[in-house]
Design an enzyme around this catalytic site. Structure first.
Site, PDB file in Angstrom:
ATOM      1  N   VAL A   1       9.184 -70.389  46.614  1.00 38.31           N
ATOM      2  CA  VAL A   1       9.504 -71.617  45.875  1.00 38.31           C
ATOM      3  C   VAL A   1      10.071 -72.677  46.813  1.00 38.31           C
ATOM      4  O   VAL A   1       9.912 -73.878  46.570  1.00 38.31           O
ATOM      5  CB  VAL A   1      10.457 -71.313  44.706  1.00 38.31           C
TER       6      VAL A   1
ATOM      7  N   VAL B   1       3.938 -64.370  50.912  1.00 35.92           N
ATOM      8  CA  VAL B   1       3.317 -63.323  50.106  1.00 35.92           C
ATOM      9  C   VAL B   1       4.091 -63.229  48.803  1.00 35.92           C
ATOM     10  O   VAL B   1       5.314 -63.062  48.809  1.00 35.92           O
ATOM     11  CB  VAL B   1       3.341 -61.952  50.826  1.00 35.92           C
ATOM     12  N   VAL B   2       3.381 -63.345  47.690  1.00 41.98           N
ATOM     13  CA  VAL B   2       3.972 -63.162  46.363  1.00 41.98           C
ATOM     14  C   VAL B   2       3.202 -62.037  45.699  1.00 41.98           C
ATOM     15  O   VAL B   2       1.991 -62.151  45.476  1.00 41.98           O
ATOM     16  CB  VAL B   2       3.901 -64.450  45.513  1.00 41.98           C
TER      17      VAL B   2
ATOM     18  N   THR C   1       7.100 -58.830  35.385  1.00 42.92           N
ATOM     19  CA  THR C   1       7.507 -59.943  34.531  1.00 42.92           C
ATOM     20  C   THR C   1       6.612 -61.154  34.790  1.00 42.92           C
ATOM     21  O   THR C   1       5.804 -61.161  35.711  1.00 42.92           O
ATOM     22  CB  THR C   1       8.973 -60.343  34.798  1.00 42.92           C
TER      23      THR C   1
ATOM     24  N   HIS D   1       7.508 -63.827  36.053  1.00 43.29           N
ATOM     25  CA  HIS D   1       8.039 -64.576  37.193  1.00 43.29           C
ATOM     26  C   HIS D   1       6.934 -64.906  38.214  1.00 43.29           C
ATOM     27  O   HIS D   1       6.909 -65.986  38.790  1.00 43.29           O
ATOM     28  CB  HIS D   1       9.164 -63.779  37.856  1.00 43.29           C
TER      29      HIS D   1
ATOM     30  N   HIS E   1      -2.625 -73.955  52.058  1.00 46.79           N
ATOM     31  CA  HIS E   1      -1.981 -72.968  51.184  1.00 46.79           C
ATOM     32  C   HIS E   1      -2.317 -71.577  51.715  1.00 46.79           C
ATOM     33  O   HIS E   1      -3.352 -71.006  51.378  1.00 46.79           O
ATOM     34  CB  HIS E   1      -2.497 -73.157  49.768  1.00 46.79           C
TER      35      HIS E   1
END
Length: 158
Positions: free
Chosen positions: A59, A80-81, A86, A88, A113
């Site tokens: 973020v 890395v996400v 959830t 989130h 990106h």
């Protein structure tokens, strides 16, 4: 991972360009390698200078990308996400994508990106540019940003 239609090149003529790379600290074993590959792509493309900034999470990438975009010709955001249990994941991914796009448009600076948004660690590793990886997102994102910076330079000359 599309696997088809990917531009194949090892470098862009980045002579005279400056590059900024912002990378997260989450999943550092993956992101550190992606960062190394981004730097290698910049060096292979003969950029004049590379500035690296680190942030804890994804973020925070857009605000650092914006600060870099005000000082360099091209920016690469790396992270890395990994999807959890959830919602989130969706909020983080959308926030990062929207933020990086806004920075590129607001600053008229290419922002690549290079944030992997995946379901699991194996998918991230497959895109992080290791010898056994199918993709090399750090390297490819850097070339994409530099290529766009070269195109912008050409447009400005015409």
């Amino acid at each position: 991972m599309a696997g088809t239609g990917v531009p194949v090149r090892e470098r862009v003529d980045g002579t005279g360009l400056t590059l900024g790379v912002v990378a997260t600290r989450w999943h550092n074993e993956l992101v550190d390698h992606m960062l190394d590959r981004a730097i290698e792509a910049g060096e292979a493309s003969n950029v004049d200078h590379i500035t690296v900034a680190r942030v804890d999470g994804a973020v925070e990438l857009p605000v650092l990308a914006q600060a870099l975009a005000r000082r360099v010709d091209a920016v690469v955001a790396l992270g890395v996400v990994i999807r959890g249990d959830t919602s989130h994941f969706e909020y983080v991914c959308q926030s990062v994508t929207d933020g990086l796009t806004r920075v590129a448009l607001d600053e008229s600076t290419p922002v690549a990106h290079g944030v992997l948004t995946v379901d699991n660690y194996a998918q991230a590793r497959a895109r992080a540019g290791f010898e056994d990886s199918a993709e090399d997102k750090g390297y490819a994102a850097t070339l994409a940003a530099l290529d766009a910076a070269c195109a912008l330079r050409q447009v400005a000359k015409s």
